[in-house]
Design an enzyme around this catalytic site. Structure first.
Site, PDB file in Angstrom:
ATOM      1  N   GLN A 106      26.837  -3.112  44.589  1.00  0.00           N
ATOM      2  CA  GLN A 106      28.325  -3.286  44.485  1.00  0.00           C
ATOM      3  C   GLN A 106      29.366  -3.021  46.435  1.00  0.00           C
ATOM      4  O   GLN A 106      30.208  -4.004  46.391  1.00  0.00           O
ATOM      5  CB  GLN A 106      28.973  -1.888  43.539  1.00  0.00           C
ATOM      6  N   SER A 145      26.510  11.383  39.813  1.00  0.00           N
ATOM      7  CA  SER A 145      26.436  10.396  39.217  1.00  0.00           C
ATOM      8  C   SER A 145      27.990  10.870  38.119  1.00  0.00           C
ATOM      9  O   SER A 145      27.412  11.328  37.414  1.00  0.00           O
ATOM     10  CB  SER A 145      26.146   9.514  38.560  1.00  0.00           C
ATOM     11  N   SER A 146      29.058   9.864  37.892  1.00  0.00           N
ATOM     12  CA  SER A 146      29.510  10.807  36.574  1.00  0.00           C
ATOM     13  C   SER A 146      29.024  11.002  35.114  1.00  0.00           C
ATOM     14  O   SER A 146      28.743  11.425  34.250  1.00  0.00           O
ATOM     15  CB  SER A 146      31.034  10.291  36.237  1.00  0.00           C
ATOM     16  N   HIS A 158      32.100  11.257  45.318  1.00  0.00           N
ATOM     17  CA  HIS A 158      33.362  11.300  45.800  1.00  0.00           C
ATOM     18  C   HIS A 158      34.069  12.257  46.345  1.00  0.00           C
ATOM     19  O   HIS A 158      35.453  11.250  47.337  1.00  0.00           O
ATOM     20  CB  HIS A 158      33.951  11.325  44.097  1.00  0.00           C
ATOM     21  N   LYS A 198      25.341   4.634  46.976  1.00  0.00           N
ATOM     22  CA  LYS A 198      24.798   4.421  45.457  1.00  0.00           C
ATOM     23  C   LYS A 198      24.777   3.219  44.980  1.00  0.00           C
ATOM     24  O   LYS A 198      23.887   2.995  44.554  1.00  0.00           O
ATOM     25  CB  LYS A 198      24.657   5.994  45.209  1.00  0.00           C
ATOM     26  N   ASP A 199      26.087   2.654  45.170  1.00  0.00           N
ATOM     27  CA  ASP A 199      26.027   1.533  43.868  1.00  0.00           C
ATOM     28  C   ASP A 199      26.249   0.985  45.264  1.00  0.00           C
ATOM     29  O   ASP A 199      26.823   0.034  46.082  1.00  0.00           O
ATOM     30  CB  ASP A 199      27.430   1.740  43.774  1.00  0.00           C
ATOM     31  N   TYR A 252      36.356  11.448  36.776  1.00  0.00           N
ATOM     32  CA  TYR A 252      34.952  12.936  36.766  1.00  0.00           C
ATOM     33  C   TYR A 252      34.624  12.886  37.533  1.00  0.00           C
ATOM     34  O   TYR A 252      32.622  12.633  37.838  1.00  0.00           O
ATOM     35  CB  TYR A 252      34.612  11.726  35.681  1.00  0.00           C
ATOM     36  N   LEU A 253      34.865  13.500  38.480  1.00  0.00           N
ATOM     37  CA  LEU A 253      34.714  12.892  39.794  1.00  0.00           C
ATOM     38  C   LEU A 253      33.657  14.419  39.916  1.00  0.00           C
ATOM     39  O   LEU A 253      33.590  15.493  39.747  1.00  0.00           O
ATOM     40  CB  LEU A 253      36.107  13.925  40.851  1.00  0.00           C
TER      41      LEU A 253
HETATM   42  O1  PAF Z   1      32.258   2.814  41.390  1.00  0.00           O
HETATM   43  C1  PAF Z   1      33.428   2.558  41.029  1.00  0.00           C
HETATM   44  O2  PAF Z   1      33.627   4.030  40.754  1.00  0.00           O
HETATM   45  C2  PAF Z   1      33.708   1.199  40.348  1.00  0.00           C
HETATM   46  O3  PAF Z   1      32.913   0.519  40.106  1.00  0.00           O
HETATM   47  C3  PAF Z   1      35.468   0.906  41.827  1.00  0.00           C
HETATM   48  C4  PAF Z   1      34.604   0.745  42.820  1.00  0.00           C
HETATM   49  C5  PAF Z   1      35.687   2.531  41.763  1.00  0.00           C
HETATM   50  C6  PAF Z   1      35.995  -0.219  40.792  1.00  0.00           C
HETATM   51  O4  PAF Z   1      36.321   0.334  39.653  1.00  0.00           O
END
Ligand code: PAF
Length: 281
Positions: A153, A185-186, A37, A149-150, A32-33
């Site tokens: 992560q 964000s998606s 992305h 944004k993450d 869902y780019l």
């Molecule tokens: O950030 C995301 O979209 C997801 O957490 C990732 C890094 C693709 C892992 O599924």
């Protein structure tokens, strides 16, 4: 652009490019780019000779009450965008390809994953680290690009790469925002028009924290209160967390004396959105 559905096909694609001396860049996504992305794809193209993107809604990073089944999907649209962006291969596996019957090995991050989103979403980063490690191995990538944004992560994956000697250069792409400041964000697609307006409190709260910090405020609790006040002004917004944390360890700080991330997660209606800004650099 090749579309590869099985890990073995991705590995064969990677083996072939590595044999020709090419550097492989990977952009892992859940599809869902949006332009955020595509900015990561551009970064990957700068750093690598060939670029693969993955589209995989990873079930192991969703909790039982989260939005796995309704996560937005548009494979055809995504493939068209990636082709236009000049991606060389797209990996779109089924869950059973990534997690075949009997799959029983996970990558479990430590303290970094117990705070912020990790506190609200137990097990989430175990799922993220596991799939990212698998994608690194399947694609044999030299470079991988993730969005800032993450923030948590990216920090956890950086630590995983360091701790497990993964030999992948990580690149963090800056947050891409809509013209009015909402971080792309998606999940923004879930927002009704009223919620979309209220969602602006995330970026406004961060701007307020930055303004107060620039004006000399160093007390973390007061900065958090300011952010909460901005968010509280929107009828449909409910704070999950607002925290000031050390930019590297992610542990909460009481004062802003060095690089600190102001991270927030806010439910707008039923949609949980995140955003962040690093201050004190
Ligand atoms: O950030 C995301 O979209 C997801 O957490 C990732 C890094 C693709 C892992 O599924």
């Amino acid at each position: 652009m090749q579309v590869l559905r099985e890990p073995r096909a991705l590995r064969a694609w990677a083996d072939d490019h590595i044999a020709r001396g090419r550097r492989i860049g990977l952009v892992p996504t859940m599809g869902y780019l949006h332009d955020g992305h595509l900015s990561l794809v551009r970064l990957a193209r700068e750093k690598a000779g060939v670029v693969a993107a993955s589209i995989f809604v990873n079930p192991t990073q969703f909790g039982p009450k989260e939005d796995l089944s309704r996560y937005p999907r548009d494979l055809d649209g995504d493939l068209a965008k990636l082709e236009r962006a000049g991606v060389d291969a797209v990996f779109t596996p089924e869950p059973a390809h990534v997690y075949p019957p009997g799959f029983d090995t996970y990558v479990v991050p430590g303290d970094l994953a117990t705070v912020l989103c990790g506190a609200s979403r137990p097990g989430h980063f175990r799922g993220v680290c596991t799939v990212v490690h698998l994608l690194f191995r399947m694609s044999r990538c030299h470079v991988a690009v993730f969005g800032a944004k993450d923030y948590q992560q990216l920090t956890i994956i950086r630590r995983m790469v360091r701790d497990l000697w993964l030999d992948v250069d990580l690149v963090g792409g800056p947050i891409v925002r809509e013209a009015d400041g909402l971080a792309m964000s998606s999940r923004n697609v879930y927002l009704s028009p009223d919620e979309r307006r209220d969602a602006l409190v995330l970026s406004r709260a961060l701007a307020e924290v930055e303004r107060a910090h620039a004006a000399g405020e160093r007390d973390a609790a007061r900065l958090v209160t300011l952010a909460r006040e901005v968010i509280g002004a929107a009828a449909r917004a409910r704070v999950d967390y607002v925290e000031l944390a050390d930019a590297e360890s992610l542990q909460p700080v009481t004062r802003v004396e060095g690089p600190v991330v102001c991270a927030l997660a806010v439910f707008v209606g039923n949609t949980r959105l995140i955003d962040n800004r690093v201050i004190g650099l």
